[in-house]
Design an enzyme around this catalytic site. Structure first.
Site: not given
Ligand code: F6P
Length: 531
Positions: A210, A216, A272-273, A358, A389, A500
């Site tokens: 965005k 990253e 963004g999400r 978030e 399990h 950050k």
């Protein structure tokens, strides 16, 4: 806008719920069914192609009414209207929150602004269609004239999780000759091992960000650019046909060197999400085709319309939100588990972690005050039957109460009747066992199952693009409802900023290795000496 004096704790409903909670330890879900032969049908509903059963909860009629009162006494309804109308409800960033506009149709628009917005969205989605069609039919050629066989989406957070979930959930519809890969982590092992398997001549990279500033993503992009340059002898590979940018920050993408006609834009009012519905979803459209991508949007729209129009007591996102608030705020549970009995929804818990945690992992109210009640829960999960399990032991016999959302598709075109019967049988048996428990045989306390453990069950008729869209939108709106009642801003994410900033400082100070606390400095030194 929200009343300055509003706090959920000041409402009558909150006080009523506190007294309901004092009696809740006497509440037995099994007895709630015994006392009401209509409970299963009263506490269940259909919406947007989904069926929700919320009857297996520690919620009697009186508690349920108090929860509905809480929603009514909160700013939810005006806040919902403000969101759909495009008001800047993300107040700390002064932004509108309009992911719903990404799936709206022209007939949903009531004002000129809304009509213009829909037209802009349709234009941006048309670009997604044009590009994805060309890639899918072999018309988008790499620098040596070959058609694309592999797409690598480089992005993180919302620029990764939604597309990755949708591509894996809808693999039934994926293109037979084009594979989509996802690289998010700054851990070089991820991108290097992904690229190692690919032929650069037939590989396309979608740079999804965005902001086009994310550390990253930009480092992974740099590595991909070098890979193309080294293997194909290209110069400035980001200017080649091997790169497409997906962003709300076109200026940054242009400055990065991407050609203007290889940048697919979306609006700043898409969080963004919440961006998988925008051009960030290009990898989805490449994988399953634009028609199926449109079905995803139309399923989400159906849930939007339901959320907007259904009365509170029959409103699925509001119901899910209130059930969650009951456990988080009144019964002191700390986590919720999402367990899809569908391997293709394995990534759903990871997707929902960003969406929920978030959005609602906040402790400052919309009025800038510290909250004095709990907000978003810790969300986690895994697919069933695998979870059975692993951690189900704790859910059945541990000391903590964990409300569960079970999710499954009633039909599955990729499975067969025998597997599917066993899969769904396990899910139903688990939710029943959590509720009923079982007495221990004489002298064998270790075989005691306390039961009375709550769950919701969500059924999709099938895992279609449309139903997946509705499912994701359901959780988006659930998170919105909870945020509205808690009076927090569900649409900013300041919590990620400090880490950050400190990472940047730490990397800048690599030479001096100082200026941090003694523990961090020691770790830094240990890494330097041993790497
Ligand atoms: O750091 C959190 C975050 O801002 C998320 O909200 C977002 O989805 C992610 O980073 C990636 O951001 P971008 O799409 O701008 O690269």
């Amino acid at each position: 806008m929200i009343d300055k004096d509003y706090s959920p704790r000041k409402t009558d409903a909150w006080r009523q719920l506190e007294s309901e909670a004092e009696r809740a330890h006497q509440c037995s879900i099994v007895e709630l069914f015994d006392g009401d032969s209509t409970r299963a049908s009263t506490f269940s509903l259909n919406a947007g192609g989904l069926f929700l059963d919320y009857s297996k909860n520690l919620i009697g009629n009186q508690t349920w009414q108090a929860l509905l009162n809480l929603a009514e006494q909160s700013p939810l309804i005006s806040h919902r209207a403000a969101m759909f109308a495009g008001q800047a409800i993300n107040t700390t960033e002064n932004r509108a929150v309009l992911h719903t506009a990404l799936r709206a149709e022209p007939e949903d628009a009531n004002t000129d602004d809304e009509r213009q917005r829909t037209a802009l969205v349709k234009q941006q989605l048309q670009a997604v269609k044009n590009v994805s069609d060309r890639i899918r039919c072999g018309d988008w050629l790499g620098s040596t004239g070959k058609a694309i066989t592999d797409v690598v989406n480089i992005g993180i957070g919302g620029s990764d999780l939604g597309p990755k979930l949708a591509c894996s959930a809808l693999e039934e519809f994926s293109h037979p000759h084009i594979q989509v890969h996802f690289v998010a982590n700054v851990d070089g092992a991820e991108i290097l091992s992904t690229l190692k398997k690919l032929n650069p001549e037939t590989t396309l990279v979608t740079l999804a960000s965005k902001t086009f500033t994310t550390q990253e993503t930009l480092l992974n992009a740099k590595t991909a650019i070098h890979w193309f340059e080294k293997t194909l002898g290209l110069k400035d590979a980001q200017t080649s046909r091997h790169f497409i940018g997906l962003t709300a920050n076109t200026a940054n993408a242009l400055a990065y060197g991407l050609p203007a006609d290889q940048i697919l834009e979306f609006a700043e009012w898409v969080g963004g999400r919440y961006s998988l519905w925008s051009s960030i979803g290009l990898s989805i459209a490449i994988s399953i085709g634009f028609e199926q991508f449109s079905n995803l949007l139309s399923g989400a729209r159906e849930m939007d319309l339901h959320f907007k129009q259904a009365p509170m007591a029959q409103n699925m996102p509001i119901i899910l939100a209130l059930v969650g608030i009951w456990y988080s705020n009144f019964l002191d549970t700390e986590t919720i588990a999402v367990i899809p009995y569908c391997e293709r929804l394995l990534l759903l818990p990871a997707y929902l972690q960003q969406l929920d945690m978030e959005s609602n992992g906040k402790s400052t109210t919309m009025n800038g005050q510290p909250v004095d009640y709990h907000t978003g829960p810790i969300l986690w999960g895994q697919s069933g039957t695998n979870g059975q399990h692993a951690f189900f032991q704790l859910l059945h016999q541990g000391t903590r109460q964990v409300p569960i959302d079970f999710i499954a598709a009633t039909k599955d075109g990729l499975s067969n009747p025998e597997h599917h019967r066993v899969l769904l049988g396990n899910m139903l048996a688990q939710s029943a066992a959590f509720m009923t428990g079982q007495a221990a045989p004489e002298g064998q306390q270790h075989r005691y199952y306390a039961g009375n453990k709550p769950s919701n069950t969500l059924l999709l008729n099938e895992l279609s693009a449309k139903n997946l869209g509705a499912l994701i939108a359901l959780y988006e709106h659930k998170v919105f409802v909870q945020g509205s009642i808690w009076n927090i801003n569900s649409f900013d994410q300041w919590g990620v900023e400090l880490g950050k900033k400190m990472a940047t400082e730490l990397l800048d100070q690599q030479a001096t290795k100082s200026g941090f606390d003694p523990s961090t400095e020691l770790l830094f030194k240990h890494i330097a000496e041993n790497s």
